[in-house]
Design an enzyme around this catalytic site. Structure first.
Site, PDB file in Angstrom:
ATOM      1  N   LYS A 189      36.251  87.864  39.390  1.00 27.36           N
ATOM      2  CA  LYS A 189      34.930  87.131  39.946  1.00 27.36           C
ATOM      3  C   LYS A 189      35.368  86.722  41.406  1.00 27.36           C
ATOM      4  O   LYS A 189      36.391  85.656  41.518  1.00 27.36           O
ATOM      5  CB  LYS A 189      34.631  86.211  39.050  1.00 27.36           C
ATOM      6  CG  LYS A 189      33.263  85.413  39.729  1.00 27.36           C
ATOM      7  CD  LYS A 189      32.498  84.199  39.015  1.00 27.36           C
ATOM      8  CE  LYS A 189      33.076  83.103  39.656  1.00 27.36           C
ATOM      9  NZ  LYS A 189      32.469  82.953  40.968  1.00 27.36           N
ATOM     10  N   GLU A 266      46.032  78.031  40.718  1.00 26.23           N
ATOM     11  CA  GLU A 266      46.443  77.869  42.100  1.00 26.23           C
ATOM     12  C   GLU A 266      45.497  76.814  42.571  1.00 26.23           C
ATOM     13  O   GLU A 266      44.358  77.261  42.854  1.00 26.23           O
ATOM     14  CB  GLU A 266      46.383  78.831  43.008  1.00 26.23           C
ATOM     15  CG  GLU A 266      47.437  79.998  42.541  1.00 26.23           C
ATOM     16  CD  GLU A 266      49.018  79.686  42.706  1.00 26.23           C
ATOM     17  OE1 GLU A 266      49.098  78.564  43.282  1.00 26.23           O
ATOM     18  OE2 GLU A 266      49.752  80.364  41.913  1.00 26.23           O
ATOM     19  N   CYS A 300      44.422  76.104  51.584  1.00 29.66           N
ATOM     20  CA  CYS A 300      45.005  75.226  50.442  1.00 29.66           C
ATOM     21  C   CYS A 300      46.284  74.676  50.974  1.00 29.66           C
ATOM     22  O   CYS A 300      46.605  73.464  50.686  1.00 29.66           O
ATOM     23  CB  CYS A 300      45.259  76.050  49.360  1.00 29.66           C
ATOM     24  SG  CYS A 300      46.204  77.564  49.561  1.00 29.66           S
ATOM     25  N   GLU A 399      41.985  66.203  49.666  1.00 26.19           N
ATOM     26  CA  GLU A 399      41.912  67.198  50.375  1.00 26.19           C
ATOM     27  C   GLU A 399      40.164  67.369  51.044  1.00 26.19           C
ATOM     28  O   GLU A 399      39.437  67.048  50.149  1.00 26.19           O
ATOM     29  CB  GLU A 399      42.114  68.442  49.451  1.00 26.19           C
ATOM     30  CG  GLU A 399      42.198  69.869  49.854  1.00 26.19           C
ATOM     31  CD  GLU A 399      42.150  71.133  49.246  1.00 26.19           C
ATOM     32  OE1 GLU A 399      41.544  71.119  48.170  1.00 26.19           O
ATOM     33  OE2 GLU A 399      43.010  71.862  49.395  1.00 26.19           O
TER      34      GLU A 399
HETATM   35  P1  NAD Z   1      35.970  75.663  43.607  1.00 27.18           P
HETATM   36  O1  NAD Z   1      36.851  75.198  42.576  1.00 27.18           O
HETATM   37  O2  NAD Z   1      34.615  75.335  43.935  1.00 27.18           O
HETATM   38  O3  NAD Z   1      35.536  77.174  42.983  1.00 27.18           O
HETATM   39  C1  NAD Z   1      36.641  78.112  42.923  1.00 27.18           C
HETATM   40  C2  NAD Z   1      36.003  79.426  41.914  1.00 27.18           C
HETATM   41  O4  NAD Z   1      35.710  78.702  40.570  1.00 27.18           O
HETATM   42  C3  NAD Z   1      34.707  80.036  42.286  1.00 27.18           C
HETATM   43  O5  NAD Z   1      34.780  81.382  42.137  1.00 27.18           O
HETATM   44  C4  NAD Z   1      33.585  79.216  41.545  1.00 27.18           C
HETATM   45  O6  NAD Z   1      32.446  80.074  41.341  1.00 27.18           O
HETATM   46  C5  NAD Z   1      34.429  79.315  40.248  1.00 27.18           C
HETATM   47  N1  NAD Z   1      33.966  78.173  39.300  1.00 27.18           N
HETATM   48  C6  NAD Z   1      33.360  76.827  39.553  1.00 27.18           C
HETATM   49  N2  NAD Z   1      33.004  76.450  38.396  1.00 27.18           N
HETATM   50  C7  NAD Z   1      33.420  77.168  37.696  1.00 27.18           C
HETATM   51  C8  NAD Z   1      33.618  76.907  35.909  1.00 27.18           C
HETATM   52  N3  NAD Z   1      33.320  75.850  35.198  1.00 27.18           N
HETATM   53  N4  NAD Z   1      34.488  77.741  35.269  1.00 27.18           N
HETATM   54  C9  NAD Z   1      35.063  78.711  35.743  1.00 27.18           C
HETATM   55  N5  NAD Z   1      35.000  79.153  37.133  1.00 27.18           N
HETATM   56  C10 NAD Z   1      34.248  78.133  37.911  1.00 27.18           C
HETATM   57  O7  NAD Z   1      36.949  76.085  44.863  1.00 27.18           O
HETATM   58  P2  NAD Z   1      36.577  76.523  46.354  1.00 27.18           P
HETATM   59  O8  NAD Z   1      35.454  75.759  47.220  1.00 27.18           O
HETATM   60  O9  NAD Z   1      35.869  78.174  45.935  1.00 27.18           O
HETATM   61  O10 NAD Z   1      37.843  76.764  47.058  1.00 27.18           O
HETATM   62  C11 NAD Z   1      38.118  75.843  47.698  1.00 27.18           C
HETATM   63  C12 NAD Z   1      39.575  75.362  46.845  1.00 27.18           C
HETATM   64  O11 NAD Z   1      40.589  76.433  46.400  1.00 27.18           O
HETATM   65  C13 NAD Z   1      40.531  74.131  47.531  1.00 27.18           C
HETATM   66  O12 NAD Z   1      40.752  73.212  46.650  1.00 27.18           O
HETATM   67  C14 NAD Z   1      41.694  75.052  47.767  1.00 27.18           C
HETATM   68  O13 NAD Z   1      42.549  74.201  48.311  1.00 27.18           O
HETATM   69  C15 NAD Z   1      41.850  76.036  46.655  1.00 27.18           C
HETATM   70  N6  NAD Z   1      42.621  77.104  46.988  1.00 27.18           N
HETATM   71  C16 NAD Z   1      43.895  77.056  46.599  1.00 27.18           C
HETATM   72  C17 NAD Z   1      44.873  78.333  46.765  1.00 27.18           C
HETATM   73  C18 NAD Z   1      46.148  78.332  46.267  1.00 27.18           C
HETATM   74  O14 NAD Z   1      46.731  79.267  46.418  1.00 27.18           O
HETATM   75  N7  NAD Z   1      46.665  77.438  45.575  1.00 27.18           N
HETATM   76  C19 NAD Z   1      44.297  79.157  47.694  1.00 27.18           C
HETATM   77  C20 NAD Z   1      43.048  79.235  48.185  1.00 27.18           C
HETATM   78  C21 NAD Z   1      42.049  78.152  47.765  1.00 27.18           C
END
Ligand code: NAD
Length: 499
Positions: A189, A266, A300, A399
């Site tokens: 997804k 992650e 991130c 963040e």
């Molecule tokens: P988010 O947590 O809002 O969403 C991430 C994913 O989770 C999306 O696909 C979303 O649809 C899904 N999601 C949301 N609620 C869910 C649930 N209840 N169950 C399962 N899936 C669910 O994050 P975002 O805004 O898409 O991304 C930004 C964040 O991602 C930042 O905190 C960033 O640091 C982190 N990030 C981390 C890495 C890493 O490798 N550590 C890499 C990229 C981004």
């Protein structure tokens, strides 16, 4: 500033469908979701939003492909290697379309997207090389000569992946390449804002004709679709990239289902950088600004908490300001553009709210930026730097995921920095800029982070593991560690004296 509304190239697949069990299908609920160009705020495509039933169909397909299909039960590791190499070539042949779509959908400078696609191709080739090198160990019994013990490594099974929006294609490769190389099957997804290159990837995988049906499946949508995937009992491992709040929720969910399952998360970061007095200040200022502002700060591992030694503080700040103000903001598809917009209205509002919070801090002040880009209709915020920020201020600890750098109050000794950073809730990355090997050794030994950059920032390559400590998550992506994460170990004990 005028930002051009670059047209999306013609897609070779129907964007209103998704790829499940080797076929393109619509959502059983007929729900749809608009996809934007964040540089202009205009809708560029409408994709389907899958239902819980669609997620079930995708997981069932991956489950059948794993237990009954040829990918795991007939293909050798060498055949899986060749399939992944074929996929890498298909990506390479379509790279210019992928680059343009990714740049338009994420609002990312085209020059940065080219690097991302290079890396994606390299990742599939790199992990293809592991597919024929799955090895176990012979472990002799020391007490019973009749027993032969050995281990075999097997794929963990069906993997459910949930991705963040910020590197749609590259983070897909981080996850999917090692999982397929290990012999797993996948339901993937993407972030709801950026589905197009994931669909394009599914189209390419299909056109190679090298992947049996059900090996790779895509589901589209937001939290409900992700939740249905995490909750599905036929999923053997969940690989999640996203925010700390969602990641913690995912961990709780995977522990609440009938079968516990392997999970890797992650998550976010608030990564510190340290500038010691013995460096080339001009070069370091440019590295710091790109370490923070690259991908509009939506990394991130972005360098967002900067420590500058007291003896160079006043000399360094004007260089930082100049480096931030020299960044070229413009149409992301122009070669000269260095910084694009934020991904959507929600992220734009969040970043502006943090800038408001920073302005209200007692001693901090805005060195540059601190406002939207005037005249642009998309989600644009100027590169922003706050100086003299307390390490305990919200803009220094939380963040933001935008182009906002907090330069902390000046420090006097590296020990003081290390002591404060021990309380950082995150542990994804850190950077140090110095010529002193003694300070480098102290910093790399003491900092509890997955990645530590020395005299550079943000450089990554596929062969080095990447991941976090503390709230930045657990599990590793990239490198052998990630491949091994898609394998489970079986111990076999054979009584060789038996008939
Ligand atoms: P988010 O947590 O809002 O969403 C991430 C994913 O989770 C999306 O696909 C979303 O649809 C899904 N999601 C949301 N609620 C869910 C649930 N209840 N169950 C399962 N899936 C669910 O994050 P975002 O805004 O898409 O991304 C930004 C964040 O991602 C930042 O905190 C960033 O640091 C982190 N990030 C981390 C890495 C890493 O490798 N550590 C890499 C990229 C981004």
């Amino acid at each position: 500033m005028t930002i051009a509304a670059t047209s999306l190239p013609r897609l070779p697949f129907d964007a209103s469908l998704t790829y499940i069990n080797g076929a393109w299908v619509g959502s059983s609920s007929n729900q749809t979701c608009d996809v934007e160009n964040p540089a202009t705020g205009t809708v560029i495509a409408t994709v389907c939003e899958n239902s819980k039933d669609d997620v079930d169909a995708a997981v069932q397909a991956a489950y059948r492909a794993f237990h009954d299909g040829p990918w795991v039960n007939e293909y050798s590791g060498a055949q899986r290697r060749d399939a992944l190499l074929g996929l890498a070539s298909a990506i390479e042949q379509h790279r210019s379309a992928l680059e343009l779509i990714e740049s338009i959908n994420v609002g990312k400078p085209i020059a940065d997207v080219r690097v991302e696609v290079d890396d994606t191709i390299d990742l599939f080739r790199h992990f293809a090389g592991y597919a024929d090198k799955v090895e176990g160990r012979h472990i002799a019994s020391q007490t019973n000569q009749k027993l032969e013990g050995y281990t075999v490594k097997v794929p963990v099974g069906v993997v459910g992946f949930i991705n963040a929006f910020n590197y749609p294609l590259n983070l897909l490769a981080w996850k999917v390449a090692p999982a397929l190389a290990a012999g797993c099957t996948v339901v993937f997804k993407p972030g709801p804002q950026t589905p197009l290159t994931t669909q394009y990837f599914a189209y390419l995988l299909e056109t190679t004709g090298l992947f049996p049906e059900g090996v790779f499946n895509v589901v589209l949508g937001g939290a409900q679709v992700g939740q249905a995937l995490v909750d599905h009992d036929l999923v053997d491992k969940v690989g999640f990239t996203g925010s700390v709040a969602t990641g913690k929720h995912v961990i709780r969910s995977t522990a609440s289902t009938a079968n516990v399952r392997a999970t890797s998360v992650e998550l976010g970061g608030k990564s510190p950088g340290v500038v010691m007095p013995d460096v080339d200040l001009d070069r370091t200022a440019k590295l710091v600004v790109s370490g923070c502002m690259s991908n509009t700060g939506m990394n991130c591992n972005a360098l967002t908490r900067l420590w500058v030694h007291r003896s160079i503080y006043d000399a360094f700040l004007p260089l930082l300001k100049a480096a931030a103000e020299s960044l070229v903001l413009g149409t992301p598809q122009d070669d000269a553009t260095e910084m694009g917009p934020l991904i959507d209205r929600r992220q734009y509002d969040r970043v502006l709210e943090y800038i408001r919070i920073g302005r209200a801090e007692d001693r901090a002040s805005v060195l540059t930026g601190g406002e939207p880009l005037e005249g642009a209709s998309g989600y644009w915020v100027r590169p922003t730097i706050f100086s003299n920020v307390s390490p305990e201020a919200r803009i220094a600890k939380e963040e933001i995921f935008g182009p906002v750098l907090s330069v902390l109050e000046p420090f006097d000794s590296l020990d003081e920095v290390i002591e404060v950073e021990r309380r950082n809730e995150f542990g994804l990355a850190a950077g140090i800029f110095t010529r002193s090997h003694k300070d480098i050794a102290k910093f790399t030994r003491k900092m509890r982070c997955g990645t530590i950059w020395v005299n550079n920032y943000n450089a990554l390559y596929s062969y080095l593991p990447f991941g976090g400590f503390r709230n930045s998550g657990f599990g590793r992506e990239l490198g052998y560690e990630s491949f091994d994460g898609y394998l489970a170990t079986k111990a076999i004990i054979d009584d060789v004296s038996s008939e």
